[in-house]
Design an enzyme around this catalytic site. Structure first.
Site, PDB file in Angstrom:
ATOM      1  N   LEU A  45      53.203 -17.676   1.360  1.00 51.22           N
ATOM      2  CA  LEU A  45      53.240 -17.150   2.714  1.00 51.22           C
ATOM      3  C   LEU A  45      52.109 -17.851   3.444  1.00 51.22           C
ATOM      4  O   LEU A  45      50.994 -17.952   2.904  1.00 51.22           O
ATOM      5  CB  LEU A  45      53.005 -15.637   2.732  1.00 51.22           C
ATOM      6  N   ASP A  46      52.364 -18.347   4.649  1.00 49.49           N
ATOM      7  CA  ASP A  46      51.281 -19.030   5.344  1.00 49.49           C
ATOM      8  C   ASP A  46      50.176 -18.048   5.699  1.00 49.49           C
ATOM      9  O   ASP A  46      50.328 -16.829   5.591  1.00 49.49           O
ATOM     10  CB  ASP A  46      51.800 -19.783   6.574  1.00 49.49           C
ATOM     11  N   SER A  47      49.062 -18.567   6.118  1.00 48.44           N
ATOM     12  CA  SER A  47      47.872 -17.758   6.340  1.00 48.44           C
ATOM     13  C   SER A  47      48.124 -16.582   7.282  1.00 48.44           C
ATOM     14  O   SER A  47      47.668 -15.468   7.041  1.00 48.44           O
ATOM     15  CB  SER A  47      46.747 -18.639   6.886  1.00 48.44           C
TER      16      SER A  47
END
Length: 214
Positions: A45-47
């Protein structure tokens, strides 16, 4: 007894899906949990994104989940700016052109998209509700995962993704796990919820020690 352990976490926003980084960022190791050696995230999951993330010290899970013949559904609650029209919903459902790595255009595969009420279990974040800017919550379920795909899809449809929360992978659900929370799942139940039937060979001890970053 299996040498492997399986966890889900509710990844908070502004934390990367890694235990190690050369950058000054929040890491999974900051979660209040003593994970076994070799644990890493399965997928990313991106930041800025939140929600369900799988952690395990079984490196073979990656191939079973993301590289098998049967694609696995992933569901997200997505908050976007402004009101989403029925025309836009149909465009997102049937396929929309996004730009992928390398600069090529890519038409997304058909997916499930519907307008939903704001999920009551999600904590309200700063600047989420603004009286001067309407917003729409969407439930999006897809089986492919290009880089930043959902953010690019809604942007191509003329909306800005304000918040993105993954709530399930197949029948493995985030449920009421709070942000930063960790839940361990028994091995057989883990694979059953992910609808992976050929898991027993992956649960056998691996000859290669440790588990490289995913």
């Amino acid at each position: 007894m299996s040498p492997y352990q399986y966890f889900i976490i509710n990844k908070p926003a502004n934390m990367i899906s890694q235990f190690v980084s050369s950058d000054e960022v929040r890491l999974l190791g900051e979660l209040n949990y003593d994970f076994p050696p070799g644990t890493n995230a399965v997928g990313r999951l991106d930041s800025h994104s939140e929600g369900l993330l799988i952690l395990t010290n079984n490196r073979r899970v990656v191939n079973l989940l993301f590289q098998g013949e049967i694609p696995h559904k992933r569901t997200y609650c997505v908050n976007v700016g402004h009101i989403v029209s029925e025309k836009t919903l149909e465009l997102l459902r049937t396929g929309i052109t996004i730009r992928i790595k390398g600069g090529a255009d890519y038409v997304t595969a058909p997916c499930e998209v519907e307008i939903i009420d704001r999920p009551g279990h999600l904590p309200i974040v700063k600047n989420e509700e603004r009286a001067d800017i309407p917003n729409t919550w969407l439930k999006i379920t897809l089986t492919e995962g290009k880089y930043h795909q959902i953010r690019k899809m809604v942007r191509s449809a003329g909306h800005r993704c304000k918040r993105l929360v993954r709530t399930s992978i197949e029948n493995l659900e985030l449920g009421d796990l709070p942000p930063g929370g960790v839940r361990e799942i028994e091995e057989t139940e883990f694979f059953r919820l992910l609808r992976i039937t050929n898991w027993k060979s992956a649960a056998a001890p691996c000859d290669v020690p440790g588990m490289p970053p995913v």
